[in-house]
Design an enzyme around this catalytic site. Structure first.
Site, short mmCIF file in Angstrom:
data_model
loop_
_atom_site.label_atom_id
_atom_site.label_comp_id
_atom_site.label_asym_id
_atom_site.label_seq_id
_atom_site.Cartn_x
_atom_site.Cartn_y
_atom_site.Cartn_z
N VAL A 1 4.46 -5.49 2.91
CA VAL A 1 4.54 -6.34 4.10
C VAL A 1 4.82 -7.77 3.65
CG1 VAL A 1 3.37 -7.13 6.18
CG2 VAL A 1 2.90 -4.84 5.30
N GLY B 1 0.83 -1.20 0.00
CA GLY B 1 0.00 0.00 0.00
C GLY B 1 0.86 1.24 0.00
N GLY B 2 0.24 2.37 0.37
CA GLY B 2 0.93 3.64 0.31
C GLY B 2 2.09 3.76 1.29
N PHE B 3 2.13 2.90 2.32
CA PHE B 3 3.17 3.02 3.33
C PHE B 3 4.21 1.90 3.23
CE2 PHE B 3 -0.45 5.32 4.98
CZ PHE B 3 0.13 6.50 5.41
N ASP C 1 -5.55 6.52 12.07
CA ASP C 1 -5.90 5.78 10.84
C ASP C 1 -6.68 4.51 11.18
OD1 ASP C 1 -6.00 5.58 8.11
OD2 ASP C 1 -4.07 4.58 7.90
#
Length: 694
Positions: free
Chosen positions: A389, A384-386, A500
Site C-alpha cells: 500500500v 502484507g500477504g495481499f 477478515d
C-alpha cells in the site's frame, strides 16, 4: 638552551596547526562573492574561470561537481541543529537545447561520480542506484530538460529530490510578485543571473525553496539579496532530514550535460548551518560572462576551383538534397515512434470491452504512477500477504492510498472487477471508501481514501507509539465497526461478508474514528441465497469453528471475528500470543477463565488509565457472546448495536461455551450449509490462513 627553544618552537607550531584544523572542522558558515580563492573540491567538468564557478561546458554526456571541502555535522543531538540556510546566484547558457540542468546538493561524500548514465540524472545518481535510501542525498534541482528518467514533463522546473531523480515536489520556475499579487514565470536557461534561497527549519521540519531573477541592470552600490526575496516560496515541503542525512555531510553543486549541452555558472554562494545565511551583496557578484563561443571546429578546407555548372551536376545536387531530407524525416518519424511506444509500454494498461461499464471507477496508470511518485519506498505505507500500500496525492490535492496487488487470471477477472465496482458503491461513514481501480499487465491497483492515523493495530501493539488510545476512543471505534458490519450484513442491497475482521484491518481517520477496510477476502451474495463452500481463508484467532470445519462463510462467522476483535481492543492483546503462559495463550480461553473466577477486570488492557468498569464488563461479555461455539447462539449485528447503545439487555452467557474445537451445530443448520456444496472436496491444502495482523 638553544635546543630547548627549538623544541618549544616545534611544539608551538604543531599546536597552532592542530588548533587551526579543529577550528576549520567547526566552521558552519561561509560567503563567496568570488570563487578565486574558494576552498572547493572540484571534479569532472567543474573549474574556476575568472572568479566564476563553471560547473559544465560544451562537453556532451558529462558531469561536474563542486563541494565545500569542510564537512558539516548534521548529527541529531541537543547541542546541534539540523536547520540550514543557503543563497546562491547562478546562470545557465544554453548551447544546444537547454542542457540537463543542475542542483544544489547535500551528500555524505564529495566524490559522487558515477559511470554509465549519470549525466541523465543531474550527475547525482544512475540507473542502478536511483531511488535507494542508502544514497542519503538531498538535492534542489534546477532542471532544464524533460527526460524519460524523471516524471516531470516540464523542461523548466524546480524540484526537491530525496535519493532519486524523481522529485518529491516540483513546480515550473516562477516567483511571487507582491505588486502584481501573482506568480511570474521565467526561464532558468536565460543567460541571466538568478537567485535561489533554500531554508530548512529543523524544528518545524519545513524546507522552503524560493527563486527570482536578479534585477537588471544590477545595482552598482551595495545591494543585499534579501531586499528582493519574494514573500512566498515556490516550494514548501515537510521533510525530516534526520532520516536522510548520515551524520557528516558535504554541501555543493552538481551539473550535467547529455546529448544537449549548456554552460552552468555559480556566481556567488552563502551558506550557514544552524541559522540564516548571510545575504549576498549583489554589487560584489560578477556578471555572467559573455555568451560562450560555440564548440571549436577545424578550419574548413579551401574551396575547389570553380567549375562551370552543368545540368547534370545540378540534377545530382538536387537528388542528394532530396535523399538527405527524406532520410532525416524518416529518422525523426522512427525516433518519435520509438518514444511513443516507450511511453505507451511504460504506462500500458489492460482494458477489455466488458470493463467499459465500470469506466467511471477506472484510473489511468499514468496518473496513479505520478500520484505516488513511481512506487518509491518512502511512499510505502505497509505491505502484507495481499500486496503493498502506497500513499499518493491526486492533482486535485486529494490524498489517496493505493494498494498494488497481483491478480490471478484463473479467478475470473471479470467477476473480480464486478465485485470491485460493487465495493465502490458501498457508502458508510465507518467504511474505508474504495474510489476506483486500475489494471496493468499482471497487477491490479485499488485506490482508497487515505486514512492519516494508520491502523488500529499500530495503536494497540506498537510500543513506539507516542500516545495510547483512551477508553472512550476504543469504545467509539468498536461502535463504529459494529455500525459498518450492520450496514454490510443487513442494510445494503446485497449481503456482504467481510471475512477478515481484525484490528489491523481497522483504519483510523483524522478524528480517530474506526473505519473497516481491506475487502480483499470479501464476498457478496443475494439475500436468501444458498451459500457455497469455498476455500477457507482468514486469520488464526478470528476464524469461527464451523468455518474451518465446513468451509462456509456466513454473517455468523463475521460476528465471531467481531467478538475476537472486541476482546482484542478491550484487552490490548492479540487473540493468540504463543509467548504467553499456556493458560493465557488464547485470549478467548483466558477471558473465559477469568469470567468463571469472577476476575473479569483482570484482562482489561493495563495501559489504560481510567476506564468505566461497567462498560468494560459489558464489552467483554458481548465479545464472549459473539464467540460462542454454536453459531445459532451468536447475536445478529442489529442486536449487537442494541446492546452497545443500551437499548437492550445482554443475555446471560456461559463461559464454558467459547468457540474452540468442533462446533455444536444443529442438523438443520448443517443441511442448509451443505445444500449446495455437497460436491465440495476439502483438504488442508485448500486452507489459506494468516497468523496475526498484516
Amino acid at each position: 638552551m638553544a635546543g630547548v627553544l627549538r623544541s618549544l618552537r616545534f611544539w608551538m607550531i604543531i599546536c597552532v596547526q592542530v588548533l587551526s584544523l579543529v577550528l576549520a572542522q567547526d566552521r558552519d558558515e561561509f560567503v563567496y562573492h568570488d570563487f578565486s580563492q574558494a576552498d572547493l573540491h572540484l571534479d569532472g567538468m567543474a573549474s574556476i574561470d575568472d572568479g566564476r564557478l563553471h560547473l559544465t561546458n560544451n562537453t556532451t554526456k558529462s558531469t561536474g561537481h563542486a563541494f565545500w571541502k569542510i564537512p558539516m555535522n548534521f548529527t541529531t543531538s541537543p547541542s546541534s541543529s539540523l536547520s540550514f540556510s543557503t543563497e546562491f546566484v547562478f546562470a545557465i547558457f544554453p548551447l544546444l537545447g537547454d542542457g540537463q540542468g543542475m542542483a544544489f546538493v547535500v551528500a555524505p561524500f564529495m566524490d559522487i561520480r558515477y559511470s554509465g548514465d549519470a549525466a541523465s540524472y543531474l550527475g547525482l545518481f544512475n540507473r542502478k542506484n536511483d531511488n535507494k535510501t542508502e544514497n542519503h542525498i538531498l538535492a534542489v534541482e534546477l532542471d532544464t530538460n524533460s527526460s524519460p528518467e524523471a516524471i516531470e514533463d516540464s523542461d523548466n522546473h524546480v524540484g526537491i529530490d530525496i535519493n532519486s531523480i524523481i522529485s518529491e515536489d516540483s513546480a515550473n520556475a516562477s516567483y511571487f510578485s507582491g505588486t502584481e499579487g501573482k506568480n511570474i514565470s521565467f526561464r532558468l536557461a536565460s543567460e541571466k543571473s538568478i537567485l535561489v534561497w533554500i531554508d530548512y527549519n529543523g524544528t518545524e521540519k519545513l524546507l522552503n525553496v524560493t527563486v527570482a531573477p536578479v534585477p537588471t541592470p544590477k545595482p552598482a552600490l551595495p545591494y543585499l539579496s534579501s531586499s528582493i526575496k519574494p514573500r512566498k516560496p515556490l516550494l514548501s515541503r515537510f521533510i525530516n532530514i534526520s532520516e536522510i542525512f548520515n551524520g557528516t555531510m558535504f554541501v555543493g553543486f552538481s551539473g550535467s550535460t547529455g546529448t544537449v549541452k549548456s554552460d552552468q555558472y555559480i556566481l556567488g554562494w552563502s551558506f550557514k548551518k544552524g541559522g540564516q545565511a548571510e545575504s549576498l551583496d549583489l554589487s560584489k557578484i560578477l556578471d555572467p560572462p559573455n555568451r560562450p563561443p560555440p564548440p571549436s571546429s577545424p578550419p574548413p578546407p579551401p574551396p575547389p576551383p570553380p567549375t562551370p555548372p552543368t545540368s547534370r551536376s545540378k540534377d545530382s545536387k538536387n537528388i542528394i538534397i532530396i535523399c538527405v531530407t527524406v532520410t532525416s524525416i524518416a529518422f525523426l518519424l522512427m525516433l518519435g515512434g520509438f518514444l511513443y511506444l516507450y511511453k505507451k509500454k511504460k504506462y500500458a494498461e489492460v482494458l477489455e470491452h466488458w470493463e467499459n461499464e465500470y469506466s467511471p471507477q477506472r484510473y489511468s496508470f499514468r496518473n496513479l504512477y505520478k500520484a505516488i511518485r513511481g512506487f518509491r519506498e518512502n511512499r510505502l505505507l505497509g505491505a502484507g500477504g495481499f500486496g503493498k500500500v502506497y500513499k499518493g496525492e491526486l492533482p486535485s490535492g486529494t490524498q489517496i492510498a493505493v494498494k498494488r496487488v497481483y491478480h490471478n487470471a484463473e479467478q475470473g477477472m471479470k467477476q473480480y472487477a464486478a465485485e470491485i465496482a460493487s465495493m465502490g458503491r458501498l457508502r458508510h461513514k465507518n467504511l474505508v471508501q474504495l474510489l476506483g481501480y486500475c489494471r496493468r499487465k499482471g497487477e491490479l491497483l485499488l485506490v482508497y481514501d487515505y486514512m492519516p492515523n494508520g491502523s488500529l493495530d499500530d495503536y494497540l501493539f506498537n510500543k513506539n507509539k507516542l500516545k495510547d488510545l483512551t477508553w472512550s476512543q476504543r469504545v467509539n471505534i468498536i461502535k463504529g465497526v459494529a455500525s459498518a458490519l450492520l450496514y454490510l450484513h443487513e442494510e445494503w442491497e446485497q449481503v456482504v461478508l467481510h471475512r477478515d475482521i481484525k484490528a489491523s484491518n481497522i483504519l483510523l481517520d483524522a478524528d480517530l474514528n474506526g473505519r473497516l477496510g481491506d475487502f480483499g477476502l470479501a464476498r457478496f451474495h443475494d439475500r436468501g441465497e444458498n451459500l457455497q463452500a469455498t476455500r477457507v481463508v482468514g486469520t488464526i484467532g478470528y476464524m469461527a469453528p464451523e468455518l474451518t470445519a465446513m468451509g462456509v462463510a456466513t454473517t455468523k462467522t463475521d460476528i465471531y471475528a467481531f467478538g475476537s476483535f472486541i476482546l482484542e481492543v478491550v484487552c490490548g492483546r492479540r487473540p493468540v500470543e504463543p509467548d504467553r503462559p499456556p493458560e493465557q495463550m488464547h485470549l478467548l480461553k483466558w477471558v473465559a477463565t477469568c469470567g468463571k473466577r469472577d476476575t473479569l477486570m483482570d484482562v482489561v488492557d493495563s495501559k489504560l488509565g481510567d476506564f468505566k468498569a461497567k462498560e468494560a464488563k459489558l464489552l467483554l461479555k458481548l465479545g464472549m457472546l459473539c464467540s460462542q461455539s454454536n453459531p445459532e447462539s451468536r447475536p445478529s449485528m442489529r442486536h449487537i448495536i442494541q446492546y452497545l447503545e443500551g437499548n437492550a439487555t445482554i443475555p446471560s452467557i456461559s463461559f464454558d461455551t467459547a468457540g474452540f474445537g468442533i462446533p455444536n451445530i444443529s442438523n438443520e443448520t448443517i443441511t442448509q450449509m451443505t445444500a449446495t456444496s455437497s460436491s465440495a472436496n476439502f483438504s488442508f491444502e485448500d486452507v489459506t490462513i494468516l497468523f496475526g495482523g498484516r
